[in-house]
Design a protein around this motif. Structure first.
Motif, PDB file in Angstrom:
ATOM      1  N   THR A 269     -13.208 -10.419 -42.805  1.00 59.71           N
ATOM      2  CA  THR A 269     -13.008  -9.030 -42.055  1.00 59.71           C
ATOM      3  C   THR A 269     -12.949  -9.156 -40.393  1.00 59.71           C
ATOM      4  O   THR A 269     -12.520  -8.229 -39.762  1.00 59.71           O
ATOM      5  CB  THR A 269     -14.212  -7.919 -42.374  1.00 59.71           C
ATOM      6  N   VAL A 270     -13.389 -10.232 -40.074  1.00 54.49           N
ATOM      7  CA  VAL A 270     -13.504 -10.498 -38.450  1.00 54.49           C
ATOM      8  C   VAL A 270     -13.706 -11.882 -38.128  1.00 54.49           C
ATOM      9  O   VAL A 270     -14.031 -12.753 -39.025  1.00 54.49           O
ATOM     10  CB  VAL A 270     -14.679  -9.798 -38.059  1.00 54.49           C
ATOM     11  N   LEU A 271     -12.863 -12.390 -37.108  1.00 58.93           N
ATOM     12  CA  LEU A 271     -12.761 -13.778 -37.078  1.00 58.93           C
ATOM     13  C   LEU A 271     -13.683 -14.193 -35.830  1.00 58.93           C
ATOM     14  O   LEU A 271     -13.754 -15.343 -35.183  1.00 58.93           O
ATOM     15  CB  LEU A 271     -11.408 -14.315 -36.629  1.00 58.93           C
ATOM     16  N   ASP A 272     -14.378 -13.316 -35.150  1.00 60.93           N
ATOM     17  CA  ASP A 272     -15.238 -13.713 -34.172  1.00 60.93           C
ATOM     18  C   ASP A 272     -16.537 -14.330 -34.791  1.00 60.93           C
ATOM     19  O   ASP A 272     -17.232 -13.397 -35.474  1.00 60.93           O
ATOM     20  CB  ASP A 272     -15.552 -12.483 -33.129  1.00 60.93           C
ATOM     21  N   PRO A 273     -16.914 -15.426 -34.589  1.00 61.00           N
ATOM     22  CA  PRO A 273     -17.910 -16.010 -35.428  1.00 61.00           C
ATOM     23  C   PRO A 273     -19.513 -15.329 -34.972  1.00 61.00           C
ATOM     24  O   PRO A 273     -20.238 -15.720 -35.891  1.00 61.00           O
ATOM     25  CB  PRO A 273     -17.891 -17.538 -35.142  1.00 61.00           C
ATOM     26  N   ILE A 274     -19.454 -14.647 -33.978  1.00 60.33           N
ATOM     27  CA  ILE A 274     -20.825 -14.048 -33.604  1.00 60.33           C
ATOM     28  C   ILE A 274     -21.217 -12.667 -34.395  1.00 60.33           C
ATOM     29  O   ILE A 274     -22.366 -12.097 -34.229  1.00 60.33           O
ATOM     30  CB  ILE A 274     -21.269 -13.936 -32.282  1.00 60.33           C
ATOM     31  N   VAL A 275     -20.152 -11.968 -34.622  1.00 61.15           N
ATOM     32  CA  VAL A 275     -20.292 -10.591 -34.882  1.00 61.15           C
ATOM     33  C   VAL A 275     -20.329 -10.154 -36.612  1.00 61.15           C
ATOM     34  O   VAL A 275     -20.802  -9.063 -36.729  1.00 61.15           O
ATOM     35  CB  VAL A 275     -19.121  -9.856 -34.427  1.00 61.15           C
ATOM     36  N   SER A 276     -20.528 -11.093 -37.302  1.00 62.87           N
ATOM     37  CA  SER A 276     -20.645 -10.862 -38.721  1.00 62.87           C
ATOM     38  C   SER A 276     -21.493 -12.012 -39.625  1.00 62.87           C
ATOM     39  O   SER A 276     -21.265 -13.172 -39.102  1.00 62.87           O
ATOM     40  CB  SER A 276     -19.282 -10.516 -39.418  1.00 62.87           C
ATOM     41  N   ALA A 277     -22.168 -11.556 -40.541  1.00 64.12           N
ATOM     42  CA  ALA A 277     -23.003 -12.433 -41.239  1.00 64.12           C
ATOM     43  C   ALA A 277     -22.573 -12.455 -42.719  1.00 64.12           C
ATOM     44  O   ALA A 277     -23.291 -12.592 -43.595  1.00 64.12           O
ATOM     45  CB  ALA A 277     -24.523 -12.402 -41.084  1.00 64.12           C
TER      46      ALA A 277
ATOM     47  N   VAL B 235     -24.194 -16.311 -29.018  1.00 61.02           N
ATOM     48  CA  VAL B 235     -24.952 -16.158 -30.038  1.00 61.02           C
ATOM     49  C   VAL B 235     -26.327 -15.926 -29.820  1.00 61.02           C
ATOM     50  O   VAL B 235     -26.851 -14.799 -30.496  1.00 61.02           O
ATOM     51  CB  VAL B 235     -24.899 -17.597 -31.090  1.00 61.02           C
ATOM     52  N   ALA B 236     -26.968 -16.372 -28.882  1.00 58.42           N
ATOM     53  CA  ALA B 236     -28.219 -15.998 -28.658  1.00 58.42           C
ATOM     54  C   ALA B 236     -28.658 -14.704 -27.847  1.00 58.42           C
ATOM     55  O   ALA B 236     -29.699 -14.247 -27.901  1.00 58.42           O
ATOM     56  CB  ALA B 236     -28.927 -17.275 -27.807  1.00 58.42           C
ATOM     57  N   LYS B 237     -27.683 -14.326 -26.948  1.00 55.58           N
ATOM     58  CA  LYS B 237     -28.017 -13.440 -26.056  1.00 55.58           C
ATOM     59  C   LYS B 237     -27.152 -12.041 -26.145  1.00 55.58           C
ATOM     60  O   LYS B 237     -27.626 -10.967 -25.741  1.00 55.58           O
ATOM     61  CB  LYS B 237     -27.858 -13.877 -24.436  1.00 55.58           C
ATOM     62  N   ASP B 238     -25.882 -12.096 -26.688  1.00 57.30           N
ATOM     63  CA  ASP B 238     -24.985 -11.272 -26.627  1.00 57.30           C
ATOM     64  C   ASP B 238     -25.556 -10.039 -27.580  1.00 57.30           C
ATOM     65  O   ASP B 238     -25.932 -10.412 -28.655  1.00 57.30           O
ATOM     66  CB  ASP B 238     -23.737 -11.422 -27.099  1.00 57.30           C
ATOM     67  N   GLU B 239     -25.369  -8.676 -27.153  1.00 57.15           N
ATOM     68  CA  GLU B 239     -26.046  -7.600 -27.810  1.00 57.15           C
ATOM     69  C   GLU B 239     -24.934  -7.591 -29.253  1.00 57.15           C
ATOM     70  O   GLU B 239     -25.629  -6.849 -30.147  1.00 57.15           O
ATOM     71  CB  GLU B 239     -25.907  -6.415 -27.180  1.00 57.15           C
ATOM     72  N   LYS B 240     -23.913  -7.937 -29.324  1.00 54.49           N
ATOM     73  CA  LYS B 240     -22.892  -7.937 -30.567  1.00 54.49           C
ATOM     74  C   LYS B 240     -23.384  -9.115 -31.549  1.00 54.49           C
ATOM     75  O   LYS B 240     -22.821  -9.025 -32.499  1.00 54.49           O
ATOM     76  CB  LYS B 240     -21.677  -7.966 -30.168  1.00 54.49           C
ATOM     77  N   SER B 241     -24.182  -9.859 -31.149  1.00 52.92           N
ATOM     78  CA  SER B 241     -24.533 -10.987 -31.967  1.00 52.92           C
ATOM     79  C   SER B 241     -25.142 -10.707 -33.197  1.00 52.92           C
ATOM     80  O   SER B 241     -26.378  -9.976 -33.393  1.00 52.92           O
ATOM     81  CB  SER B 241     -25.358 -12.161 -31.229  1.00 52.92           C
ATOM     82  N   ALA B 242     -24.476 -10.678 -34.543  1.00 57.51           N
ATOM     83  CA  ALA B 242     -25.172 -10.082 -35.637  1.00 57.51           C
ATOM     84  C   ALA B 242     -26.366 -10.881 -36.202  1.00 57.51           C
ATOM     85  O   ALA B 242     -27.120 -10.397 -36.991  1.00 57.51           O
ATOM     86  CB  ALA B 242     -24.026 -10.131 -36.724  1.00 57.51           C
ATOM     87  N   TYR B 243     -26.640 -12.069 -36.093  1.00 57.69           N
ATOM     88  CA  TYR B 243     -27.635 -12.876 -36.466  1.00 57.69           C
ATOM     89  C   TYR B 243     -28.194 -13.904 -35.724  1.00 57.69           C
ATOM     90  O   TYR B 243     -27.812 -15.130 -35.540  1.00 57.69           O
ATOM     91  CB  TYR B 243     -26.883 -13.673 -37.667  1.00 57.69           C
TER      92      TYR B 243
END
Length: 500
Positions: A35-43, A111-119
């Motif tokens: 569904t999305v190709l940005d590796p930080i926004v979905s688990a 990954v560690a700090k962005d508010e959009k980071s899902a996990y």
């Protein structure tokens, strides 16, 4: 040589080339969506499987499960465990630009700090990620974290191009054709249908991947995937229902492999809702269940009865522990002593768990509960869980690494972000042990800490463990060297296709 012999020879050569070309593509059908190709926004599972092919990480797991160098050629950890220094290898993105320490610092900071980071849980101890120079990366921690190196192999720690993200913006960079650092890059993406990947010509592992094209095809219907696998229309069926394993195995050219996973199926009682706020009720609910019979009925003997609140694939799993044994008479007595025979309970489930719910209801009702099954869709299930609006339910979860830290934080620690898998289970000692085990770098001491965590959570029945489920994956006989790791990563770069 006469022309009538030349023409058949030419045709034979053309046909041979066609067959070889077809073997350059592998087709993997899955119920999971990309569904999305940005590796930080979905688990989500489908995205995780795609991320593993598109984005290489600093470290990687070898065939023996040990951590090996990835985009980082070497690394050192300071004596106090607070500073990690990585030397980047000479590698390139799919557009031919160099992969630098600056790209790694940018990616891991997201990954560690962005508010959009899902996990971000595995990277919570990170204080700062900096590029010392073009080839040297430094990670500084707030406190020691024993699993930090293994967490750098998690799906969302893939390295993306800082220049590309800054040039196109996050939406543009990950819309359809992200710059890749992994073995594959996107050839074509048709959301809700399939994503087609092609080999990254600049991938750092020379000569890999061996398979030129990968199709990740979305097929939600279990029967359709099984039919496609048996007909040779796909090469891999990501998830074979237990009831279809024997049928698929009896088909020519395809077989089902049961592969290790960290998946644990379990009963989730809401500790904030009566009657499951009562330990004796939870004990009665556990003793009412013939978990061996349930496991055999649901998985047809393909899974292992769970003995702990830990997956048996995790490091420091304690095989010596056991939840309360099946004893319906003792379960009934506990309910009688509490004056709760006839207590009405509502079990919330999604359609996936219809069979399991039927078995649980029958065994609970046999000891004195009166169980109602409430059927909801997945969206409402998660919403009700997060709000604590349920009495008891059943589900599963998996862990992204073989280190138990993230599993404990998800399922057993109520102050770690998910209220103990939304069961609202609370034990202050367990919470302290979770933090202590994270910081403890001595393996023997960590093992003792995690054994204690398992003991506490079993004694208090934080959840009722049911069974450990392997991945059930159908492979065409021509597929060699492909597995799905416990962390939901396909080993596609090392896989190959042989002639049929």
């Amino acid at each position: 040589m006469t022309t009538d012999k030349i023409i058949p020879a030419a045709l034979a050569l053309m046909l041979s080339a066609t067959v070889l070309s077809a073997q350059d593509a592998i087709r993997i059908a899955s119920p999971n969506k990309v569904t999305v190709l940005d590796p930080i926004v979905s688990a989500a599972g489908g995205n995780i499987e795609a991320y593993g092919q598109l984005y290489a990480r600093l470290l990687r797991k070898g065939a023996d499960g040990a951590l090996e160098s990835g985009l980082a050629e070497s690394w050192e950890v300071s004596e106090d465990g607070l500073t990690y220094t990585f030397e980047m290898r000479d590698a390139k993105f799919s557009d031919g630009s160099p992969i630098t320490a600056e790209d790694a610092a940018f990616s891991l900071t997201r990954v560690a700090k962005d508010e959009k980071s899902a996990y971000p849980a595995g990277f919570a101890p990170i204080k700062e990620v900096t590029a010392v120079d073009e080839d040297t990366l430094q990670i500084t921690l707030e406190h020691a974290s024993a699993p930090m190196l293994s967490n750098l192999e998690i799906f969302n720690a893939g390295i993306v191009s800082k220049d590309d993200v800054e040039e196109r913006g996050e939406e543009g960079a990950f819309a359809s054709d992200p710059v890749a650092s992994g073995p594959y890059m996107v050839k074509e993406w048709k959301p809700n249908d399939r994503i087609t990947l092609t080999a990254n010509p600049h991938y750092w592992r020379e000569g890999l991947p061996k398979i030129q094209t990968v199709e990740l095809i979305e097929v939600s219907d279990d029967n359709a995937r099984a039919t496609m696998a048996m007909a040779g229309e796909i090469d891999v069926n990501r998830s074979v229902p237990w009831a279809q394993v024997e049928e698929v195995n009896n088909s020519d050219g395809v077989s089902v492999a049961l592969e290790p996973s960290t998946v644990l199926y379990l009963v989730l009682p809401n500790h904030d809702k009566a009657p499951f706020d009562n330990l004796n009720v939870r004990k009665a609910a556990a003793m009412a269940l013939d978990r061996a019979a349930i496991t055999d009925a649901v998985t047809l003997g393909n899974a292992e009865v769970a003995n702990s609140t830990f997956s048996n694939a995790l490091n420091f799993h304690d095989a010596s522990l056991q939840p309360p044994a099946y004893d319906p008479a003792a379960a009934r007595k506990l309910l009688e002593e509490e004056g709760l025979v006839g207590t009405e309970i509502t079990m919330m489930i999604t359609p996936t768990f219809e069979q399991l719910a039927t078995l649980l209801k029958a065994q609970w009702d046999a000891v004195g509960f009166k169980t109602t099954v409430e059927r909801v869709d997945a969206g409402l299930w998660w919403s009700n869980m997060a709000k604590g609006e349920y009495q008891v339910t059943v589900n599963w979860y998996y862990n992204e690494t073989e280190d138990p830290d993230l599993a404990v934080r998800w399922a057993l620690c109520d102050t770690c972000g998910s209220q103990s898998y939304y069961t609202n289970y609370h034990n202050e000692e367990l919470n302290k042990l979770t933090d202590e085990a994270l910081r403890e770098r001595d393996e023997t001491k960590r093992a003792a800490l995690y054994s204690k965590i398992q003991q506490i959570s079993l004694e208090e029945l934080a959840q009722i463990p049911l069974y450990y489920a392997p991945f059930s994956i159908a492979y065409a006989d021509r597929v060699k060297g492909l597995t799905l790791t416990p962390a939901l990563q396909w080993t596609l770069e090392d896989a190959e296709l042989t002639a049929k």
